[in-house]
Design a protein around this motif. Structure first.
Motif, PDB file in Angstrom:
ATOM      1  N   ALA A   6       1.545   3.767   3.263  1.00 28.19           N
ATOM      2  CA  ALA A   6       0.250   3.452   4.558  1.00 28.19           C
ATOM      3  C   ALA A   6      -0.508   4.475   4.788  1.00 28.19           C
ATOM      4  O   ALA A   6      -1.853   4.119   5.343  1.00 28.19           O
ATOM      5  CB  ALA A   6       1.017   2.119   5.757  1.00 28.19           C
ATOM      6  N   LEU A   7      -0.027   5.518   4.359  1.00 26.90           N
ATOM      7  CA  LEU A   7      -1.210   6.453   5.107  1.00 26.90           C
ATOM      8  C   LEU A   7      -1.975   7.328   3.982  1.00 26.90           C
ATOM      9  O   LEU A   7      -3.204   7.372   4.188  1.00 26.90           O
ATOM     10  CB  LEU A   7      -0.183   8.438   5.782  1.00 26.90           C
ATOM     11  CG  LEU A   7       1.495   7.751   6.948  1.00 26.90           C
ATOM     12  CD1 LEU A   7       1.335   8.852   7.139  1.00 26.90           C
ATOM     13  CD2 LEU A   7      -0.134   7.551   7.960  1.00 26.90           C
ATOM     14  N   THR A   8      -1.211   7.039   2.800  1.00 29.73           N
ATOM     15  CA  THR A   8      -2.461   7.259   1.712  1.00 29.73           C
ATOM     16  C   THR A   8      -2.858   6.282   1.484  1.00 29.73           C
ATOM     17  O   THR A   8      -4.276   6.086   0.582  1.00 29.73           O
ATOM     18  CB  THR A   8      -1.829   7.229   0.665  1.00 29.73           C
ATOM     19  OG1 THR A   8      -1.029   6.614   0.362  1.00 29.73           O
ATOM     20  CG2 THR A   8      -1.189   9.238   0.914  1.00 29.73           C
ATOM     21  N   ASP A   9      -3.247   4.491   1.756  1.00 26.18           N
ATOM     22  CA  ASP A   9      -3.633   3.720   1.501  1.00 26.18           C
ATOM     23  C   ASP A   9      -3.252   2.657   2.407  1.00 26.18           C
ATOM     24  O   ASP A   9      -2.275   1.935   2.576  1.00 26.18           O
ATOM     25  CB  ASP A   9      -2.840   2.807   0.185  1.00 26.18           C
ATOM     26  CG  ASP A   9      -3.860   1.688  -0.217  1.00 26.18           C
ATOM     27  OD1 ASP A   9      -4.689   1.197   0.425  1.00 26.18           O
ATOM     28  OD2 ASP A   9      -3.759   0.925  -1.561  1.00 26.18           O
ATOM     29  N   PRO A  10      -3.909   2.849   3.354  1.00 26.27           N
ATOM     30  CA  PRO A  10      -3.888   1.487   4.561  1.00 26.27           C
ATOM     31  C   PRO A  10      -3.679   0.669   4.800  1.00 26.27           C
ATOM     32  O   PRO A  10      -3.255  -0.366   5.049  1.00 26.27           O
ATOM     33  CB  PRO A  10      -5.062   2.304   5.954  1.00 26.27           C
ATOM     34  CG  PRO A  10      -5.439   4.062   5.144  1.00 26.27           C
ATOM     35  CD  PRO A  10      -5.363   3.195   3.577  1.00 26.27           C
ATOM     36  N   ALA A  11      -4.476  -0.199   3.295  1.00 29.21           N
ATOM     37  CA  ALA A  11      -4.706  -1.620   3.414  1.00 29.21           C
ATOM     38  C   ALA A  11      -3.245  -2.215   2.564  1.00 29.21           C
ATOM     39  O   ALA A  11      -2.783  -2.835   2.096  1.00 29.21           O
ATOM     40  CB  ALA A  11      -5.633  -2.136   2.468  1.00 29.21           C
ATOM     41  N   ILE A  12      -2.286  -0.875   2.165  1.00 31.34           N
ATOM     42  CA  ILE A  12      -1.410  -1.818   1.065  1.00 31.34           C
ATOM     43  C   ILE A  12      -0.397  -2.400   1.700  1.00 31.34           C
ATOM     44  O   ILE A  12       0.441  -3.263   0.716  1.00 31.34           O
ATOM     45  CB  ILE A  12      -0.320  -0.333   0.624  1.00 31.34           C
ATOM     46  CG1 ILE A  12       0.678  -0.322  -0.986  1.00 31.34           C
ATOM     47  CG2 ILE A  12       0.518   0.404   1.681  1.00 31.34           C
ATOM     48  CD1 ILE A  12       0.846   0.969  -1.259  1.00 31.34           C
ATOM     49  N   ALA A  13      -0.035  -2.743   2.936  1.00 34.45           N
ATOM     50  CA  ALA A  13       0.933  -3.839   3.218  1.00 34.45           C
ATOM     51  C   ALA A  13       0.190  -4.717   3.741  1.00 34.45           C
ATOM     52  O   ALA A  13       0.669  -5.522   4.152  1.00 34.45           O
ATOM     53  CB  ALA A  13       1.420  -3.049   4.323  1.00 34.45           C
TER      54      ALA A  13
END
Length: 394
Positions: A6-13
């Motif tokens: 989630a740090l590399t892609d904040p919208a992943i979750a």
């Protein structure tokens, strides 16, 4: 330190839930609605979620809509016509009323980022989430749903699979823990030595409840489960299609091999990419005082009395050619996936009665050791010594 995806892609979750309008009367109703039930049943009953997530499949050609069992909402599901935006294309989805879950797949142009449909007297518009399978490309993944399990248990659970089976990633769906924050959970996973990456997904939907009143369902009192069954398909189709292999195990479940083999390697080599194996109940019997840990429990029933057949599974998603679009990984089996090899005797899913929070039956009573009925499992003792250190597993 393990990498938080989630740090590399904040919208992943992120997920795109479709909920019934709270200001309108339409609601999901339970089986046997005329029956009298305690308030706790309705507190856990999901009367308002239609879909938990809407997302692209890994090919980009289709969109999945995944939700809990529709019950009285089934006619509205069956009549859906979905419009993609900005294309304006209208399409009827293929619909599978699965095991305690609804699985819909609709073909929409790849440039569409939203969809809409009418649901009763409600007009629904929702974003189409992108597929996230690239984030776990090539990984060996453990995944689970969690609520308020001790952080020490979660750390031990992840460490066990890293050391004993070679897991590289962990995905935890948190169903509303209140005894710690999501950041606490992330920090726990980040500190697991050898784990390469992890993802915590907030899954705030109502879990469901045991029903002691309605008896007319094939699952008996277990029929009313909501948050967990759709999660399997959502994870498989949205996050796992590029993973090397995946294993569903709760925090109170550890997979042991009499041959000390990796369950991930085994399923990757299996002819159909699906490995099924039996479960063993580990008794709530330990000699230590204080907070319980997995390694303190190594007593089980003797012989076949300990086994619970066909209850756990692992998948190699790259073999999804053996699965239909409506394939449904579920709690204890995988529906719609070709497999002719039966259950494996190379692995057993040990289920720890003494490692539990928020369960439906009392698992806290300590069982005294009885040599006529019980055995100290040497495989567990030896494996725990290798994973956690010999001084901690005597």
């Amino acid at each position: 330190m393990a990498i938080d995806l989630a740090l590399t892609d904040p919208a992943i979750a992120a997920s795109s839930a479709v909920m019934l309008d709270a200001s309108k009367p339409l609601r999901r109703i339970p089986l046997g609605p005329e029956l009298e039930r305690p308030p706790s049943f309705y507190e856990r009953f999901d009367d308002s979620a239609v879909f938990y997530d809407v997302f692209r499949d890994h090919t980009g050609s289709h969109v999945y809509l995944i939700g809990p069992m529709a019950l009285n909402l089934t006619p509205l599901i069956d009549s859906l016509v979905i419009t993609g935006h900005p294309s304006g294309v209208e399409a009827r989805p293929r619909i599978h009323h699965g095991v305690q879950a609804e699985i819909l797949r609709v073909t929409l142009p790849e440039d569409d980022t939203r969809l809409s449909f009418d649901f009763g007297d409600q007009q629904v518009g929702v974003a189409i989430q992108p597929n996230r399978s690239d984030a776990l490309d090539g990984d060996r993944v453990i995944f689970t749903i969690n609520k308020d399990n001790d952080l020490a248990w979660i750390a031990d659970w992840a460490r066990f699979y890293v050391v004993e089976h070679g897991a590289t990633a962990a995905v935890v769906y948190d169903n509303g823990s209140v005894s710690y924050s999501l950041d606490d959970l992330r920090n726990t996973l980040a500190a697991v030595a050898g784990l390469e990456k992890f993802l915590v997904i907030l899954w705030p939907y109502r879990f469901g409840s045991m029903d002691d009143v309605f008896e007319g369902h094939k699952f008996g009192g277990n029929w009313g489960m909501f948050a967990q069954p759709p999660k399997f398909t959502q994870f498989f189709r949205k996050y796992a299609m590029s993973a090397r292999s995946i294993l569903n195990v709760d925090v109170d479940e550890l997979v042991f091999s009499p041959f000390r083999k990796s369950v991930f390697k085994a399923v990757e080599r299996s002819p159909f990419g699906l490995l099924r194996f039996n479960r063993v109940w580990v008794l709530n019997a330990r000699e230590e005082d204080g907070p319980p840990r997995h390694r303190q429990f190594f007593i089980r029933k003797k012989g076949v009395a300990a086994r619970d057949r066909g209850k756990k599974w692992a998948l190699a998603p790259g073999r999804a050619l053996f699965a239909s679009w409506r394939a449904q990984p579920w709690t204890h089996q995988v529906k719609g996936w070709l497999n002719l090899s039966g259950s494996s005797d190379m692995f057993y899913g040990y289920h720890f009665i003494g490692i539990s929070r928020s369960w439906y039956w009392d698992r806290t009573e300590n069982v005294p050791f009885d040599a006529r009925l019980h055995v100290r499992d040497e495989l567990m003792i030896d494996t725990f010594a290798d994973v956690f250190g010999p001084e901690k597993s005597k």
